[in-house]
Design an enzyme around this catalytic site. Sequence first.
Site, PDB file in Angstrom:
ATOM      1  N   GLU A 754      45.210  36.957  36.193  1.00 21.97           N
ATOM      2  CA  GLU A 754      44.042  36.319  36.818  1.00 21.97           C
ATOM      3  C   GLU A 754      42.821  37.021  36.251  1.00 21.97           C
ATOM      4  O   GLU A 754      42.706  38.239  36.321  1.00 21.97           O
ATOM      5  CB  GLU A 754      44.126  36.459  38.336  1.00 21.97           C
ATOM      6  CG  GLU A 754      43.128  35.580  39.081  1.00 21.97           C
ATOM      7  CD  GLU A 754      41.789  36.257  39.273  1.00 21.97           C
ATOM      8  OE1 GLU A 754      40.826  35.842  38.595  1.00 21.97           O
ATOM      9  OE2 GLU A 754      41.726  37.199  40.072  1.00 21.97           O
ATOM     10  N   CYS A 788      36.068  38.024  41.994  1.00 24.24           N
ATOM     11  CA  CYS A 788      36.259  36.981  40.989  1.00 24.24           C
ATOM     12  C   CYS A 788      36.000  35.606  41.583  1.00 24.24           C
ATOM     13  O   CYS A 788      35.695  34.663  40.871  1.00 24.24           O
ATOM     14  CB  CYS A 788      37.659  37.061  40.405  1.00 24.24           C
ATOM     15  SG  CYS A 788      38.967  36.977  41.634  1.00 24.24           S
TER      16      CYS A 788
END
Length: 998
Positions: A754, A788
């Site tokens: 990720e 994020c």
Amino acid sequence: MSEPSLEPEVLRIGREILDRSADHRASIFDAGWWGGQVLEWATRDEAFKTALFRFVDVLPTVSEPADAVAIFLEYFEGVSLPKALEWGLRRLTPGSLAGRAAGRTLKEQVAALASLFIAAPSVEGAGEALSALWRRGQGASVALLGEAAVSEREADAYRDRYAALLSAMADAARGSPHPPDHPLSDSPRAEVSIKVSSLYSQLDPANWTGSLDRLAERLRPILRHAADLGAHVQFDMEQYAIKDLLLALFRRLMDEEAFAGLHAGVVVQAYLRDAARDLEDLIAWAERARRPITIRLVKGAYWDAEVIAARQKGWPIPVLTEKAATDAQFEELTRLLLDHSPAIRPAIGSHNVRSLAVAVAYARARGLAPRAYELQLLYGMGDPIAAALTAMGVGVRVYTPVGESVPGMAYLVRRLLENSANDSFLRRRFQERLDADALLAPPTVPPGGTTGRSSLPDAPRTLTSPVRSSEPFANEPPTDFTRRDAREAMTAALARVRRTVDRSWPLVIDGQAVETAAMTASLNPADPSQRIGRVAIATREDADRALSAAARALVSWRRVPVDGRAAVLSEAARLMRAKRFDLAALEVFEVGKGWREADADVAEAIDFLEYYAREMRRLGRVQHLGRVPGEDNLYWYEPRGIGLVIPPWNFPLAIPTGMIAAAVVAGNTVLLKPSGLSPVLGAHLAAVFADAGLPPGVLQFVPGRGSDVGEYLVDHPAVDFITFTGSQEVGLRIIERAGRTPTGQRHVKRVIAEMGGKNAVIVDRTADPDQAIPGVLASAFGYQGQKCSACSRLIVLESIYEPFVARLREAVESLTIGPPDDPAFTVGPVIDATARDRLQATIDRGVADGLALRVAPPPLLPGSYIAPALFGPVPPDHPLARDELFGPVLSVLVAKDFDHALALANDVDYALTGGVYSRSPAHIRKAADAFEVGNLYVNRPITGALVGRQPFGGFRLSGIGSKAGGPDYLPQFLIPKSFSENTTRHGFAPRVEKSDAL
């Protein structure tokens, strides 16, 4: 409920009220009027009711009549309409002449509906409504509509409006006092009800002292003005979350000598389980202080919201869930109030004739004069009942809201919900025309019900109650910092951790501590002079020993039954619950998270443990495929082997816990290389797994430099899979290196990565700004934007850009910046000086390019601070709009329309999270289809995904692999195997059992 001896008198008084109001019909239920027909239809058709209330909520933000028709058609698609709303609307084109005319009619009729409940659009226009009430012999308590101050400037404006309202009421009342024998003659004619939440934009019970101080500061000028005018100030009650704070604020101010002679009061909501305790405490305080106050008792107006909020968070529901229980408790509390007159002045607020009759009957039985108490009703809801009570010589005051339509919609929708509810007294009286016996029957609490005298549990479930693995998965509730015990527990943990943080942490290989010559220091980003700990740095030789230990442990660990592996995760979850506050406190110090952010990270770690334990039990059973005789076709999973876990620093507990838990419960062994910015938390996590019973060698703790031991392990042929969360640059390099297959490597490495995002939130013309602005602030500046999933691009439609951004800028200016261990501050430091300098350079460039909307210098504090920065309008090709920044920097882009907004949102290399604030069903559907992100959030912040509810992960350059915390994540750590056996022997096939656990 009333005492048996009083029941005949209650019924007599109730019948008198009903008889006196029999010739009147509440206008809201007048079937000869548009609004009455619409409400009657809403009571019969739940789909229409939902569409109607949502349409009413959005309509004031729609300026063009054609848009009103368009939104109407969106909400009522497939919904039956009453004749009062048909007018051929289905066949209208919104932009046509007829469509625009219909749009104007819709807006006018909703405005007329609002005018039933809202006395005037402004303070200046309220005089006529107040005069009408006074001519009827009734009093008024005037309230300003609008319950959200998103900035300190707006809070100041509310303070000034309350002062102006007091002056206007005092002027209007001058020269027309109540007659001496009037039941309200002892009370000031000018009365204002105040919602304290409108007076501080940063109100937070976690910041108990700071919130009290700031609210008191803003209230004192209002109270002094009221004292000078001889007016009454009533502290309104609001959501449960601030109830205790509001009561403490009221007592604090009323204890001040300056307000000894002030007419003042506070509200208690009878639908709360702890209402009796609160009322008893208030009465005891008033009697001790010899401070007569008014206590207004109401049923409560936020029932649905309170139930939803509690269920979403997994907290105890604070309200009684049976209407009869609320009515019964209301009668009990009414008697309690009247028992303590004149130490307090009771104000009984209800539209239920039985509830009102109980108050009158009990007051008369105690020999109280009419002026010793009063009854209160809401403007526009109970006029016939108010008239009947006034004629009976009872003091009646009407709660009278004034304000514009946009802030008034929340109030209007609450009133519509009340009147259309099946158990609404006004509906039962004026629409259903029930007889007196039914209307005046005592409330009957169902078997097992409660009148609410018992208080809420003393502690949240997270502190006291273990979770059994046999139970269905449920998210770990966040800590409720509105509770004093939770605040005290966090404060104690911060003090405890502060005293003990600076210690050394070795490597852990094969269950043994391994000291190293080289060490790294972890520093507090809020105060780099404070060392959080010293952590060993692994060499390549250490890495080789760790890999060998992992290989040895794999032989036996993979053979441990699924239930045994899952039990380790459940025990780790139990240990984390026991250490919850200490772990959260450590996050505050090591990575600069505020209280709620740190607590949420611990809760998410617990969620991963519990969720993956259950998921592996589901996946870890042999599946029989097909039902063909003579064949036994089986399907099961086996572990991949040895894994390398490389987590980030920003979620230093939750993300590595999820990575490790998924890997080990699947039967793999793991090497944990924590971030160099949060190694102490990594050491604590490894210790939790060891204490939970994870065998030596299954988890190796090998912190080290990424350029050395990190790359060595990524390349190593013994590593079967890598799970990584971090920057795109590092993630792509790992993927590239892992794609090579050196000599001796007999597998293709699996990479689960990720890699961040450049996330956008779209705000369209139908958005509720009171919802959108706090949501954007939380998404962009929560944990200083170091997520994020954080919002770094805000896309606002051109038609609302100027007013929306003006409010947003003021809201950003109101954010408080300081050390995260103090809950007074909403923004803390960024992770280190390197991040600070990189962000400051980006901000400086945006300023130089003339894009700054709000840029301020960082505070003069020792840590790595950056003041939240707002830029706009930012060109779509500017680096501010394209580069991942990972900090408190928000860029505003302008879109011509919703399609353009979607195009802007999708025009980046990332596809992680996105958000839409809209009340247009068509726009929401379009976003669901066309917004290219892994996680799309509508009318809520875009951060804070919950395990099992919002599985998290993106695509494009945001990541590869499946979503963490979802049903597809665990199979990435497993290898599926298929087995097929021909079981036929000479034409005979044995019966096959269906399944076995691995």
